[in-house]
Design a protein around this motif. Structure first.
Motif, PDB file in Angstrom:
ATOM      1  N   ASP A  52       0.802  -1.227   0.000  1.00  0.00           N
ATOM      2  CA  ASP A  52       0.000   0.000   0.000  1.00  0.00           C
ATOM      3  C   ASP A  52       0.832   1.274   0.000  1.00  0.00           C
ATOM      4  O   ASP A  52       0.374   2.319  -0.449  1.00  0.00           O
ATOM      5  CB  ASP A  52      -0.939   0.012   1.216  1.00  0.00           C
ATOM      6  N   ASN A  53       2.041   1.231   0.523  1.00  0.00           N
ATOM      7  CA  ASN A  53       2.851   2.426   0.725  1.00  0.00           C
ATOM      8  C   ASN A  53       4.151   2.303  -0.072  1.00  0.00           C
ATOM      9  O   ASN A  53       4.811   1.264  -0.010  1.00  0.00           O
ATOM     10  CB  ASN A  53       3.148   2.535   2.235  1.00  0.00           C
ATOM     11  N   PRO A  54       4.552   3.356  -0.791  1.00  0.00           N
ATOM     12  CA  PRO A  54       5.795   3.267  -1.570  1.00  0.00           C
ATOM     13  C   PRO A  54       7.022   2.980  -0.706  1.00  0.00           C
ATOM     14  O   PRO A  54       7.983   2.366  -1.165  1.00  0.00           O
ATOM     15  CB  PRO A  54       5.914   4.618  -2.269  1.00  0.00           C
ATOM     16  N   ASP A  55       6.990   3.416   0.563  1.00  0.00           N
ATOM     17  CA  ASP A  55       8.125   3.150   1.454  1.00  0.00           C
ATOM     18  C   ASP A  55       8.248   1.665   1.803  1.00  0.00           C
ATOM     19  O   ASP A  55       9.300   1.222   2.260  1.00  0.00           O
ATOM     20  CB  ASP A  55       8.001   3.969   2.746  1.00  0.00           C
ATOM     21  N   ASP A  56       7.160   0.910   1.602  1.00  0.00           N
ATOM     22  CA  ASP A  56       7.182  -0.522   1.906  1.00  0.00           C
ATOM     23  C   ASP A  56       7.733  -1.359   0.751  1.00  0.00           C
ATOM     24  O   ASP A  56       7.893  -2.570   0.892  1.00  0.00           O
ATOM     25  CB  ASP A  56       5.768  -1.003   2.262  1.00  0.00           C
ATOM     26  N   VAL A  57       8.000  -0.714  -0.404  1.00  0.00           N
ATOM     27  CA  VAL A  57       8.590  -1.427  -1.529  1.00  0.00           C
ATOM     28  C   VAL A  57      10.082  -1.588  -1.251  1.00  0.00           C
ATOM     29  O   VAL A  57      10.831  -0.627  -1.206  1.00  0.00           O
ATOM     30  CB  VAL A  57       8.370  -0.687  -2.866  1.00  0.00           C
ATOM     31  N   THR A  58      10.488  -2.832  -1.005  1.00  0.00           N
ATOM     32  CA  THR A  58      11.877  -3.158  -0.711  1.00  0.00           C
ATOM     33  C   THR A  58      12.269  -4.390  -1.527  1.00  0.00           C
ATOM     34  O   THR A  58      11.425  -4.971  -2.222  1.00  0.00           O
ATOM     35  CB  THR A  58      12.068  -3.481   0.787  1.00  0.00           C
ATOM     36  N   THR A  59      13.503  -4.787  -1.376  1.00  0.00           N
ATOM     37  CA  THR A  59      13.930  -6.011  -2.073  1.00  0.00           C
ATOM     38  C   THR A  59      13.168  -7.226  -1.555  1.00  0.00           C
ATOM     39  O   THR A  59      13.063  -8.224  -2.261  1.00  0.00           O
ATOM     40  CB  THR A  59      15.447  -6.241  -1.912  1.00  0.00           C
TER      41      THR A  59
END
Length: 127
Positions: free
Chosen positions: A89-96
């Protein structure tokens, strides 16, 4: 291309039960060594040189796909890098950690697709 009739139990859909399907009869898997022998017979290039080129093509293709580049073999098709990713839901939660399996897809040329769609087919009886 050879097929054989095969009995199969279908348990989903509107008409489950015992059904019959055409099952492809696959021949032996052909590796680079066998391909090299076949190419050598119809060319003036040695089997060793052919094997070396095929090995380098394979390793270079993987190297380029690993770097994110699609690789096109003219007259054959294109190898494209793929990735299974998780939506958040949050762009900051997009990780490897949201990037799953990395793979490669092969898409044949239209000419190859047409050739395969028009291949001669025959069906052997049930075993």
């Amino acid at each position: 291309m050879k097929f054989k009739k095969k009995q199969k139990k279908i348990s989903v859909g509107p008409n489950p039960g015992i059904k019959y399907v055409a099952s492809m009869v696959k021949g032996e898997t052909i590796g680079f060594k066998k391909m090299s022998e076949m190419i050598e017979k119809s060319s003036t290039v040695s089997r060793g040189d052919i094997q070396a080129v095929l090995d380098l093509m394979a390793s270079t293709t993987v190297w380029m796909v690993e770097a994110g580049h699609p690789v096109r073999y003219d007259g054959f098709g294109i190898f494209t890098p793929t990735a299974k990713v998780k939506a958040v839901d949050n762009p900051d939660d997009v990780t490897t950690e949201t990037i799953g399996r990395i793979g490669m897809r092969f898409t044949p040329t239209v000419e190859i697709k047409d050739k395969l769609n028009n291949v001669s087919k025959n069906i052997d009886p049930i075993d």
